[in-house]
Every structure is written in structure tokens, then in C-alpha cells.
Design an enzyme around this catalytic site. Structure first.
Site, mmCIF file in Angstrom:
data_model
loop_
_atom_site.group_PDB
_atom_site.id
_atom_site.type_symbol
_atom_site.label_atom_id
_atom_site.label_comp_id
_atom_site.label_asym_id
_atom_site.label_seq_id
_atom_site.Cartn_x
_atom_site.Cartn_y
_atom_site.Cartn_z
ATOM 1 N N THR A 425 5.343 -32.245 -1.813
ATOM 2 C CA THR A 425 5.319 -31.089 -2.691
ATOM 3 C C THR A 425 4.726 -31.337 -4.081
ATOM 4 O O THR A 425 4.620 -32.460 -4.542
ATOM 5 C CB THR A 425 6.733 -30.488 -2.802
ATOM 6 O OG1 THR A 425 7.312 -30.387 -1.501
ATOM 7 C CG2 THR A 425 6.726 -29.132 -3.418
ATOM 8 N N SER A 497 13.703 -24.320 3.042
ATOM 9 C CA SER A 497 13.038 -25.161 2.052
ATOM 10 C C SER A 497 13.988 -25.469 0.907
ATOM 11 O O SER A 497 14.949 -24.742 0.658
ATOM 12 C CB SER A 497 11.806 -24.428 1.506
ATOM 13 O OG SER A 497 11.263 -25.091 0.383
ATOM 14 N N GLY A 520 9.885 -33.120 -4.478
ATOM 15 C CA GLY A 520 10.927 -34.106 -4.246
ATOM 16 C C GLY A 520 11.835 -33.852 -3.076
ATOM 17 O O GLY A 520 12.941 -34.385 -3.021
#
Length: 618
Positions: A425, A497, A520
């Protein structure tokens, strides 16, 4: 604590930031391309008066800056930033992945969902082996099985149609020029390539990222990507359909279905039918230092806003607000050395255990999963958080592992999701001169995604990486009693998510206070919560809050960033019965906050010293 900018420096900066007229957009590639290395490189913090962009790579930040300078909106800048990140930070995000974007126009907040979806041919057995048991994690990651329908480009197109100011095609100019003429490989990308185990197995990726002797492209070397440049030209000309239909889509599907050892189920029909979604944001009240705030984030399928809201809300029902930072207890050169105390960390990690227990039990794609009590806000109800906080023994031992609560009158029929790895990400925060702000977190999931690179059917060198987002689903679809997991694989479903793009507002004036977020994996929630708490509760500038050592609990051990906490702090937590693990916790935070100096408003920006990010603006 030490302030980042003296009054003299601020005065000089404000003078330099005097208004200048906008000009027609014509991208100019920087003559120098500064790159931060992996590790910890102190950042100074930044201040601007008109607009600001914070992104994970200097070239991406510069592209967004030039768009804003030319009169573009925050959405325009975000598109330019994302396209450059596809090129220069391919390990983290790109057009082959998904994203969540939170937008404020000064009056309302909207949430744009570009999360990947499972193929129509996928079912809950996707990650089960022949024996009916979940396969090892990286057997699922590497190859076509893990690739979901990419949504970033279609989502950005939707947002641009509503909030764009510059023409769509112009926003691709920076990435196309850099892909054609080359960019300098950063030390971070070089380091990650050295440690990477699987990428060389893909011939397209191996030819692009590695030299003939098998070593990665050197840091500082110029790398060109003609295939990506061609694909971006097509998207610039024809929109998201150029990615999701036609030659490029066929190349994606061929790559996914044709993997020799781990083929996937993604089909042309999945790409063509993909729809980005506009959703109502999750907004919750929060108070700090007698000030009322409104925290807004993404709703499910993201768990970020709910988990952060729960953690901070539970903390407000404990003595945490009376506990400040402790100075001189560790840190690294270039930071203040301040850390949270053991007492505060105990309260925070206990609140985290409670939040993550609920996360595992309840959260999933809202098109498939019903919220407890009929509303996701049941998980953030003040009375519920107050009751959850009573489970924390303020001066007593750690609960070690929490159980989910019952936030609504309707009990769930779902089983908790087992622990599973999450990665990857990048994050972008932008404020423009028109009163708009965005927080966007974007991903291909694991480092280098599925390790599949496609040239988009161009026949040229390079291309873009495909996501492994489907491994964010639970590999195990049911528990031992046969009860289904909310986040199990289902056709067309979006995986849960942890991404947590966040916008913070003054509740009384509705004025933007902060935009922030981080990469992270599951730790995104903690990295972002730390920064919010540091700014609102401890009065830190964003750079100072980002610099603070990282800490977390995912409803298990207490995790502390290695070499950042004093031994006495670690031992005090262990004395309360917590299992403490000190480890690398490589956040990639970006944050912009509203400030004031000499009676003039300004934006204060921060970028994570653990990565190569940068803030720019006028």
C-alpha cells in the site's frame, strides 16, 4: 517538545509563498530526482499557505504539485500522483490495483470505493487445497489465483468526472514522460528488489527489474518503461475502458489465467463489468483537549475508520487523556526522542484488542455482509464503546486476547476471521486552493502484488504489476462448526481492507483540520490512529506525530517498533502480562494539518522518515 519551524523560518516561508497566477499545465520533469533510502531518514516538516500534496515518492509529489500549480484540483493532483507511483513505486500500488479515496469539498465528505472484486468464477474454496484446508499464504499470493479486478483507474475516473478541473488526458503527462525518458531507481526500490524472492519467476518482471546477472537494477540507475507509457496513453485517450476492455484487458486475463503453477479465474467479463462505488463515509465524534472533532473515513469493505473510531473512542473512556509523552526515553537521531509511556501504551493496546476482536467478527463487503444491529454505526455508539472500555483493567493485567462484543440488538451469525497476513500500500494526502481535500490510500496488497507483470499487450519492455488483493479474503471460509466467516471469498465480493484514509474536521465549524493515512497492512489502523492522537491530543505538528515510534496490537501480542522504546517501558508492559514483540514497523505516513502563524493560515505537512515521501506546495 521541539518545534519544527522557528518563527523566523516561518516568516520567510510565508513571504516566499505569496500568491502567483496559475498557468497552463505543461509538465517539467525534475532535473534532480532525490530519493530517500530505506531505514530512517529524518524529515524537516513543511509549511505552505495555498495548497499542499504529500505522497510516497518525490517524483509523485512533484507531479501533484505541478498539477496544483497549474490550477488543478485535489482530485486532478491525486490522479497524476497515482500514475507516477505506478511507475516509481511499483511495489506498493498502481493501475493494476485498487484504492479508497475520501473527498471533501468544504461542505460534504464523499467516499469513493475502487476496491478490487473477486472474479465471477471464484467461490469460497478459492484458497483451499485438495485436502480442503487453507493453502500456505504465499502459495495463494504468487500467481494468478490472487488477482482481483483492478478498480483504481475507474474510481479515479468517477471522481474526476465530479471534481476534476483539468482535462483527464493532461493528468497522465508526468507519468508518461517519466516512463518514456526514465526515472532514477530509488534506494528503497533497489533494497526491496534485493530481498524479493518471487518476482524473478515472472519473465516480464525479471527482464524489467533485474540485470542479466540476476541482480536488481542499481539505485540511481535510469529505468524506462515504454510498455507502461503506451498503456497510460491509451487510458489518457479513452479512459478506464482502455484498461478494462480491449487489448490491455486481454493481456491481463491471459497473464492471470495462463500462470503455469497457480492460474487465476479473472475473466474479460469481470474487467468490463467492474463498477466503482460512491459510499457514505463513516464519521464519528471525537473530543480532545476540550475540542470537538469529527473523524471521517471509509466505510466497509474498509475496516480502518471503524477500528480507529473504536480505539480512540474506547481510549476516551479511560484515563489515557491524562497521560502525556515521556521525553528522553529512546528514539533515533533527528527525532525528539519522546515516546508514549507504558501506562498509556497499556490502555491503547487494550483498546486495540477490543477493536480488532470486533473487526474479525463483523466486518466485510456491505453488499454481502449485514452490519450488527442494522448499522455499522452500532460499532461506534458511545454507549457501546463505554461498555467495552469497562473491560480494560487500568492498573491491572492485560487481557491478552479480547472477545468481540455485541454492539446491536441483532446478533451476528458469522464466525471470527482467523489471523492472516496483510501487506503493501501507499498513501496520498492533498489540499488544493479551492477548498477541496483528499485522503487516498492505494494498493496492490503484498510487496510487488501477485508478482505478475503485464506489458498490456504492447510487446514492449516493462508494464505494470497485478494485485494479489484476493488474499485479503479469509482463506478459511468457515470455522470448525461450519459457521461462515464474514470476509470469506464470494463471487463479485470486495475483500475487507485495513486502509484508513482519514479526514478530520472541527465539529463546530466543519473546517478541515487534517488529512492523513498510511500503508502497512493491518498496522495501517495503528499508524493512522497514532498520528491522529499525536496531533489532536498531544498538540504535535504532523511531522512530529509521524516521527513517534510505532506501536500496535492486532488482538494478540503488543507490538513495538524495534530500538525505539526504553527497556523500562518494555518491561513495564511485560509486567502487566502482555507478550511484547519488538520488530520493524515500517509505516509510510503522510499527513497535512491546518495551522496558523503570524495571523496567517497555513498548511503543515509531514512525511514518514521510514520511507521516501515528501510534501510540496505553495
Amino acid at each position: 517538545m521541539k518545534r519544527l519551524l522557528t518563527s523566523v523560518a516561518l516568516a520567510a516561508l510565508l513571504a516566499a509563498c505569496a500568491s502567483s497566477p496559475t498557468s497552463p499545465f505543461a509538465y517539467t520533469a525534475p532535473t534532480q530526482q532525490p530519493e530517500g533510502s530505506s531505514g530512517f531518514t529524518p524529515k524537516p516538516g513543511w509549511a505552505t499557505t495555498q495548497f499542499a500534496v504529500a505522497a510516497a515518492n518525490p517524483l509523485a509529489t512533484d507531479a501533484g504539485y505541478q498539477i496544483l500549480k497549474a490550477g488543478g484540483s485535489a482530485i486532478d493532483a491525486a490522479i497524476a500522483v497515482q500514475m507516477v507511483l505506478t511507475l516509481v513505486e511499483p511495489q506498493s500500488s498502481g493501475i493494476g490495483g485498487g484504492a479508497f479515496l475520501l473527498h471533501s469539498n468544504g461542505r460534504a465528505v464523499e467516499a469513493f470505493d475502487g476496491r478490487e472484486t473477486a472474479p465471477a468464477a471464484a467461490d469460497e474454496k478459492l484458497f483451499l487445497g485438495a485436502d480442503g484446508k487453507p493453502i500456505p499464504f504465499y502459495e495463494g499470493v504468487v500467481g494468478g489465483r490472487s488477482v482481483g479486478t483492478p478498480g483504481t483507474v475507474r474510481m479515479l475516473e468517477m471522481a474526476h468526472q465530479q471534481y476534476g478541473k483539468l482535462p483527464w488526458a493532461q493528468l497522465f503527462a508526468p507519468a508518461i514522460e517519466l516512463a518514456d525518458n526514465g526515472f532514477k531507481v530509488s534506494a528503497r526500490l533497489n533494497t526491496l528488489l534485493k530481498d524479493e524472492k518471487y518476482l524473478k519467476n515472472d519473465p516480464t518482471a525479471a527482464a524489467y527489474f533485474y540485470k542479466a546477472d540476476g541482480t536488481p537494477v542499481d539505485a540511481g540507475a535510469t529505468l524506462r518503461n515504454p510498455a507502461l507509457a503506451d498503456v497510460l496513453r491509451q487510458i489518457a485517450s479513452k479512459g478506464s475502458n482502455a484498461l478494462l476492455t480491449g487489448t490491455v484487458a486481454q493481456a491481463i486475463v491471459t497473464k492471470v489465467q495462463g500462470h503455469a503453477g497457480n492460474p487465476g479465474k479473472l475473466a474479460l467479463s469481470d474487467l468490463a463489468s467492474y463498477q466503482a462505488r460512491k459510499r457514505d463515509p463513516i464519521c464519528s465524534d471525537y473530543s480532545a483537549n476540550a475540542q470537538a472533532y469529527r473523524l471521517c473515513g471509509m466505510p466497509p469493505p474498509s475496516s480502518g475508520a471503524i477500528a480507529i473510531g473504536q480505539i480512540l473512542g474506547i481510549l476516551n473512556n479511560t484515563p489515557a487523556a491524562t497521560l502525556g509523552l515521556v521525553t528522553g526515553m529512546g528514539g533515533v537521531p533527528g527525532t525528539t526522542g519522546a515516546t508514549p509511556s507504558a501506562d498509556w501504551l497499556h490502555l491503547y493496546t487494550e483498546a486495540s484488542r477490543l477493536a480488532f476482536a470486533d473487526r474479525a467478527q463483523y466486518l466485510g463487503d456491505p453488499d454481502f455482509v449485514q452490519p450488527p444491529g442494522g448499522s455499522w454505526m452500532s460499532l461506534l455508539a458511545p454507549g457501546y464503546l463505554s461498555e467495552r472500555a469497562k473491560l480494560i483493567q487500568v492498573t491491572g493485567p492485560s487481557m491478552k486476547t479480547a472477545k468481540p462484543g455485541v454492539p446491536g440488538e441483532v446478533r451476528t451469525a458469522y464466525a471470527p476471521m482467523p489471523d492472516q497476513i496483510e501487506h503493501g500500500t501507499s498513501h496520498i494526502s492533498i489540499v488544493d486552493s479551492f477548498g477541496n481535500a483528499i485522503a487516498m490510500t492505494t494498493t496492490i496488497e503484498d510487496q510487488f502484488g501477485s508478482r505478475l507483470m503485464t506489458d498490456g499487450g504492447t510487446g514492449k519492455a516493462g508494464g505494470f504489476l497485478l494485485n494479489n488483493e484476493l488474499t485479503d479474503f479469509s482463506f478459511a471460509p468457515v470455522d470448525t462448526e461450519g459457521k461462515p466467516v464474514a470476509n470469506r471469498v464470494q463471487a463479485g465480493k470486495r475483500p475487507r481492507s485495513s486502509m484508513a484514509p482519514t479526514l478530520v474536521f472541527d465539529k463546530n465549524t466543519n473546517q478541515l483540520v487534517m488529512s492523513g493515512g498510511s500503508p502497512g497492512g493491518a498496522l495501517i489502523i495503528h499508524f493512522t490512529a497514532k498520528t491522529i492522537y499525536g496531533v489532536l491530543n498531544w498538540g504535535l505538528m504532523p511531522q512530529q506525530a509521524i516521527d513517534l515510534p510505532n506501536f500496535a496490537s492486532l488482538n494478540g501480542p503488543t507490538l513495538l517498533e524495534e530500538k525505539r522504546f526504553a527497556p523500562a517501558t518494555v518491561e513495564a508492559l511485560r509486567a502487566r502480562g502482555a507478550e511484547v514483540r519488538e520488530q520493524a514497523m515500517t509505516s509510510g505516513l503522510q499527513a497535512i494539518t491546518r495551522g496558523q502563524a503570524h495571523g496567517m493560515p497555513l498548511w503543515l505537512g509531514g512525511a514518514d522518515p521510514r520511507r521516501e515521501g515528501l510534501v510540496m506546495g505553495d
